[in-house]
Design a protein around this motif. Structure first.
Motif, PDB file in Angstrom:
ATOM      1  N   VAL A  75      -7.889  -1.707  13.080  1.00  0.00           N
ATOM      2  CA  VAL A  75      -8.829  -2.808  13.258  1.00  0.00           C
ATOM      3  C   VAL A  75      -9.083  -3.505  11.923  1.00  0.00           C
ATOM      4  CG1 VAL A  75     -10.922  -1.421  12.927  1.00  0.00           C
ATOM      5  CG2 VAL A  75     -11.009  -3.471  14.339  1.00  0.00           C
ATOM      6  N   SER A  76      -9.151  -4.807  11.939  1.00  0.00           N
ATOM      7  CA  SER A  76      -9.357  -5.583  10.719  1.00  0.00           C
ATOM      8  C   SER A  76     -10.693  -5.195  10.077  1.00  0.00           C
ATOM      9  CB  SER A  76      -9.351  -7.077  11.039  1.00  0.00           C
ATOM     10  OG  SER A  76      -9.593  -7.843   9.886  1.00  0.00           O
ATOM     11  N   GLY A  77     -10.634  -4.804   8.825  1.00  0.00           N
ATOM     12  CA  GLY A  77     -11.845  -4.404   8.111  1.00  0.00           C
ATOM     13  C   GLY A  77     -12.281  -2.986   8.368  1.00  0.00           C
ATOM     14  N   GLY A  78     -11.676  -2.341   9.355  1.00  0.00           N
ATOM     15  CA  GLY A  78     -12.026  -0.955   9.663  1.00  0.00           C
ATOM     16  C   GLY A  78     -11.222   0.017   8.833  1.00  0.00           C
ATOM     17  N   SER A  79     -11.728   1.230   8.669  1.00  0.00           N
ATOM     18  CA  SER A  79     -11.045   2.189   7.815  1.00  0.00           C
ATOM     19  C   SER A  79     -11.387   3.614   8.206  1.00  0.00           C
ATOM     20  CB  SER A  79     -11.442   1.980   6.356  1.00  0.00           C
ATOM     21  OG  SER A  79     -10.786   2.903   5.503  1.00  0.00           O
ATOM     22  N   LEU A  80     -10.421   4.501   8.042  1.00  0.00           N
ATOM     23  CA  LEU A  80     -10.683   5.933   8.063  1.00  0.00           C
ATOM     24  C   LEU A  80     -11.381   6.329   6.777  1.00  0.00           C
ATOM     25  CD1 LEU A  80      -8.444   5.669  10.282  1.00  0.00           C
ATOM     26  CD2 LEU A  80      -7.660   7.939   9.558  1.00  0.00           C
ATOM     27  N   GLN A  81     -12.013   7.492   6.800  1.00  0.00           N
ATOM     28  CA  GLN A  81     -12.645   8.034   5.601  1.00  0.00           C
ATOM     29  C   GLN A  81     -11.574   8.364   4.556  1.00  0.00           C
ATOM     30  OE1 GLN A  81     -16.122   8.656   5.207  1.00  0.00           O
ATOM     31  NE2 GLN A  81     -15.591   9.012   3.079  1.00  0.00           N
ATOM     32  N   ILE A  82     -11.830   8.054   3.304  1.00  0.00           N
ATOM     33  CA  ILE A  82     -10.921   8.415   2.222  1.00  0.00           C
ATOM     34  C   ILE A  82     -10.729   9.931   2.197  1.00  0.00           C
ATOM     35  CG2 ILE A  82     -10.631   8.444  -0.293  1.00  0.00           C
ATOM     36  CD1 ILE A  82     -12.246   5.840  -0.361  1.00  0.00           C
ATOM     37  N   GLY A  83      -9.483  10.363   2.115  1.00  0.00           N
ATOM     38  CA  GLY A  83      -9.194  11.786   2.049  1.00  0.00           C
ATOM     39  C   GLY A  83      -9.168  12.491   3.388  1.00  0.00           C
ATOM     40  N   GLY A 143       0.813  -1.207   0.000  1.00  0.00           N
ATOM     41  CA  GLY A 143       0.000   0.000   0.000  1.00  0.00           C
ATOM     42  C   GLY A 143       0.847   1.256   0.000  1.00  0.00           C
ATOM     43  N   SER A 144       0.366   2.310   0.650  1.00  0.00           N
ATOM     44  CA  SER A 144       1.074   3.592   0.639  1.00  0.00           C
ATOM     45  C   SER A 144       0.799   4.367   1.917  1.00  0.00           C
ATOM     46  CB  SER A 144       0.635   4.430  -0.574  1.00  0.00           C
ATOM     47  OG  SER A 144      -0.753   4.689  -0.534  1.00  0.00           O
ATOM     48  N   TYR A 145       1.789   5.184   2.301  1.00  0.00           N
ATOM     49  CA  TYR A 145       1.678   6.098   3.432  1.00  0.00           C
ATOM     50  C   TYR A 145       1.415   7.516   2.914  1.00  0.00           C
ATOM     51  CZ  TYR A 145       3.881   2.732   6.692  1.00  0.00           C
ATOM     52  OH  TYR A 145       4.191   1.654   7.476  1.00  0.00           O
ATOM     53  N   SER A 146       0.710   8.326   3.731  1.00  0.00           N
ATOM     54  CA  SER A 146       0.525   9.760   3.462  1.00  0.00           C
ATOM     55  C   SER A 146       0.627  10.515   4.772  1.00  0.00           C
ATOM     56  CB  SER A 146      -0.845  10.035   2.826  1.00  0.00           C
ATOM     57  OG  SER A 146      -0.964   9.422   1.563  1.00  0.00           O
ATOM     58  N   VAL A 147       1.389  11.603   4.791  1.00  0.00           N
ATOM     59  CA  VAL A 147       1.538  12.398   6.001  1.00  0.00           C
ATOM     60  C   VAL A 147       0.186  12.947   6.434  1.00  0.00           C
ATOM     61  CG1 VAL A 147       2.477  14.540   6.947  1.00  0.00           C
ATOM     62  CG2 VAL A 147       3.938  13.032   5.598  1.00  0.00           C
ATOM     63  N   SER A 148      -0.081  12.837   7.736  1.00  0.00           N
ATOM     64  CA  SER A 148      -1.304  13.388   8.305  1.00  0.00           C
ATOM     65  C   SER A 148      -1.004  14.639   9.119  1.00  0.00           C
ATOM     66  CB  SER A 148      -2.009  12.343   9.174  1.00  0.00           C
ATOM     67  OG  SER A 148      -3.276  12.790   9.590  1.00  0.00           O
ATOM     68  N   ASP A 149      -0.075  14.548  10.106  1.00  0.00           N
ATOM     69  CA  ASP A 149       0.243  15.709  10.933  1.00  0.00           C
ATOM     70  C   ASP A 149       1.646  15.554  11.493  1.00  0.00           C
ATOM     71  OD1 ASP A 149      -0.170  18.175  12.088  1.00  0.00           O
ATOM     72  OD2 ASP A 149      -1.612  17.494  13.588  1.00  0.00           O
ATOM     73  N   HIS A 192      -2.289   4.983   6.363  1.00  0.00           N
ATOM     74  CA  HIS A 192      -1.774   3.839   5.611  1.00  0.00           C
ATOM     75  C   HIS A 192      -2.897   3.258   4.776  1.00  0.00           C
ATOM     76  CE1 HIS A 192      -0.018  -0.517   5.632  1.00  0.00           C
ATOM     77  NE2 HIS A 192       0.162   0.076   4.475  1.00  0.00           N
ATOM     78  N   LEU A 193      -2.851   3.502   3.475  1.00  0.00           N
ATOM     79  CA  LEU A 193      -3.720   2.791   2.547  1.00  0.00           C
ATOM     80  C   LEU A 193      -3.141   1.392   2.423  1.00  0.00           C
ATOM     81  CD1 LEU A 193      -6.057   2.787   0.454  1.00  0.00           C
ATOM     82  CD2 LEU A 193      -4.385   3.563  -1.240  1.00  0.00           C
ATOM     83  N   THR A 194      -3.838   0.399   2.979  1.00  0.00           N
ATOM     84  CA  THR A 194      -3.222  -0.903   3.223  1.00  0.00           C
ATOM     85  C   THR A 194      -3.008  -1.744   1.975  1.00  0.00           C
ATOM     86  OG1 THR A 194      -5.432  -1.737   3.780  1.00  0.00           O
ATOM     87  CG2 THR A 194      -4.017  -1.004   5.600  1.00  0.00           C
ATOM     88  N   GLY A 195      -3.579  -1.353   0.864  1.00  0.00           N
ATOM     89  CA  GLY A 195      -3.392  -2.063  -0.400  1.00  0.00           C
ATOM     90  C   GLY A 195      -3.720  -1.121  -1.527  1.00  0.00           C
ATOM     91  N   SER A 196      -4.156  -1.658  -2.627  1.00  0.00           N
ATOM     92  CA  SER A 196      -4.583  -0.793  -3.715  1.00  0.00           C
ATOM     93  C   SER A 196      -5.947  -0.188  -3.374  1.00  0.00           C
ATOM     94  CB  SER A 196      -4.667  -1.589  -5.023  1.00  0.00           C
ATOM     95  OG  SER A 196      -5.580  -2.676  -4.887  1.00  0.00           O
ATOM     96  N   PHE A 197      -6.236   0.949  -3.982  1.00  0.00           N
ATOM     97  CA  PHE A 197      -7.499   1.632  -3.734  1.00  0.00           C
ATOM     98  C   PHE A 197      -8.664   0.735  -4.155  1.00  0.00           C
ATOM     99  CE2 PHE A 197     -10.972   4.416  -5.067  1.00  0.00           C
ATOM    100  CZ  PHE A 197     -11.104   5.232  -3.955  1.00  0.00           C
TER     101      PHE A 197
END
Length: 490
Positions: free
Chosen positions: A255-263, A199-205, A220-225
């Motif tokens: 958490v497994s299967g859990g996610s932050l909002q995109i963007g 996946g990919s990392y993106s700076v948050s703060d 952390h986008l854990t895999g492909s979009f």
């Protein structure tokens, strides 16, 4: 006569006495806020950071002449512009759209900026250091901190307690940090990179911490979009940039299967003791807000995955903002509450004690009941140890007044009226930034008006809920730069 505040010099006292007798620029009317930038075209994405004398630096992007240029202004405590109206040009850019950028302040009181730069053959990340008189201390071109080409985005910048500067940015699938000395010389070689296994990392703060260290948070986008998105954090050593919270980042939410909002890239605040306070919301398995404290050694103070701010099961929660009270070791969090169809919106808050236990009942404190008027741009802060919050309310399309409220530790309203207007003109308001003055008040800047013609406006609010500059506000407050650990008004 009020008692002299500890840590405030006689020079400051005399200056405040003079300034309070002058024509202060903070408006006393929510219908006529202070205009920081009102040229033709677009002025957008303002940020505020407090200065050591009780004033502020304010930054924004100015698209009045073609390209969103990086612009900066300095305000004294009374709200007087210290430089020419519409600010000082930091960098002329050609971008026709914007991304996030960083504003900070160093130990010597200079403004720090980090932004995307398209003035060269490739888009890179540039840092600027600007003196209190508006001088570009690193020259007109600034210091280019990236050099690898590729995709670079959303830099953050902070002044560290050892007098240096740290910049963090996203580069392709990884994040990179670099430390600079006051002359702009890199101290961490080619930079410190964090790369995911997938996946990919993106700076948050990014925030400065104890002993010259810095804490960075990243998604952390854990895999492909569209794979799940998790929230991570790491603390880096002052001298080498070596990781201090273990060989793998601390997983704030994974958490497994859990996610932050995109963007969504949640901000955090430091706790003044080498740790940090995180507040975020999830998009799955449900829209829910959580908080976590990570101690100086990287240990989570609350159960892994954080504490839910409310257990009310028939509504949704988004966009939390947290403030940390170091005296009581308590977290105050405010958020937008929604019904399940997301057609009704309210404002709620919660107090979390040092053990992670909810104090304002398990459902939180209702400040604004659910209605069809959207609640956005929620910003938590403190007056001393009292929690406070500002927010925008959508009365109609393009009509978004801004309000604030102060509570006590029990969750009861302090001001009369309980909710104070900060801005009442019938315009669109967005991207509210908040900062705390060492002289006992809070200030806010925002983007005002429709896209393409937006201005930058600002407003203060005092500890008693009044607007306009009023000098020194409270007996015995502690002076100093509060921005390093929390948005807290002494």
């Amino acid at each position: 006569m009020k008692a002299m505040a500890r840590g405030v010099s006689m020079t400051t006292i005399l200056w405040v006495a003079v300034a309070s007798g002058a024509a202060a620029q903070w408006s006393e009317s929510p219908a006529a806020n202070l205009a920081l930038a009102d040229r033709s075209g677009d002025q957008v994405q303002t940020k505020l950071v407090a200065t050591q004398d009780g004033g502020f630096f304010a930054s924004w992007f100015d698209n009045s002449t073609g390209g969103y240029d990086v612009t900066l202004q300095r305000l004294d405590a009374a709200g007087n512009e210290q430089w020419a109206h519409d600010g000082v040009l930091v960098l002329n850019r050609g971008f026709s759209s914007t991304q996030d950028y960083g504003l900070g302040i160093d130990a010597a009181g200079n403004a720090l900026l980090a932004f995307r730069d398209d003035s060269g053959p490739a888009t890179e990340i540039t840092a600027a250091r600007v003196g209190p008189d508006g001088t570009l201390l690193w020259g007109a071109a600034g210091i280019q901190v990236s050099s690898a080409g590729g995709f670079v985005a959303a830099p953050k910048i902070v002044g560290t307690t050892d007098g240096n500067i740290v910049v963090a940015w996203t580069h392709d699938a990884e994040i990179v940090l670099q430390k600079l000395d006051p002359s702009g010389t890199p101290l961490w070689g080619s930079g410190v990179s964090f790369s995911p296994a997938a996946g990919s990392y993106s700076v948050s703060d990014l925030h400065a911490s104890d002993s010259g260290t810095a804490i960075v948070s990243f998604t952390h986008l854990t895999g492909s979009f569209p794979s799940p998105i998790h929230l991570l954090a790491q603390k880096v050593d002052a001298a080498t940039g070596a990781v201090l919270w273990g060989s793998s980042p601390v997983a704030i939410y994974d958490v497994s299967g859990g996610s932050l909002q995109i963007g969504n890239f949640p901000p955090f605040v430091t706790d003044g003791a080498g740790g940090a306070i995180f507040a975020w919301y999830t998009s799955s398995p449900s829209l829910q807000c959580r908080v976590q404290r990570v101690l100086a050694n990287g240990t989570e103070a609350f159960p892994h995955q954080g504490v839910e701010v409310s257990t009310q099961g028939t509504r949704l929660r988004v966009s939390p903002s947290a403030a940390w009270d170091p005296a009581g070791q308590e977290i105050y969090t405010f958020w937008t509450e929604e019904n399940t169809s997301q057609s009704q919106f309210g404002l709620y808050g919660q107090k979390i004690d040092s053990s992670g236990v909810r104090q304002w009942t398990d459902e939180g404190k209702q400040l604004v009941a659910l209605s069809s008027e959207q609640i956005t741009n929620v910003r938590a802060f403190l007056f001393g140890t009292d929690p406070a919050v500002a927010w925008a309310r959508t009365v109609a399309f393009g009509n978004q007044p801004i309000h604030a409220a102060r509570l006590d530790g029990a969750g009861d309203f302090v001001w009369t009226p309980s909710i104070v207007d900060l801005a009442t003109s019938s315009t669109a308001t967005s991207r509210i930034s908040a900062a705390a003055s060492s002289l006992g008040f809070a200030a806010f800047g925002w983007q005002d008006g429709d896209s393409g013609t937006a201005d930058i406006l600002a407003q203060n609010v005092n500890a008693d809920g009044s607007l306009g500059f009023a000098g020194i506000f409270a007996d015995g407050f502690e002076s100093g730069d509060t921005s390093s650990w929390s948005l807290a008004v002494p």
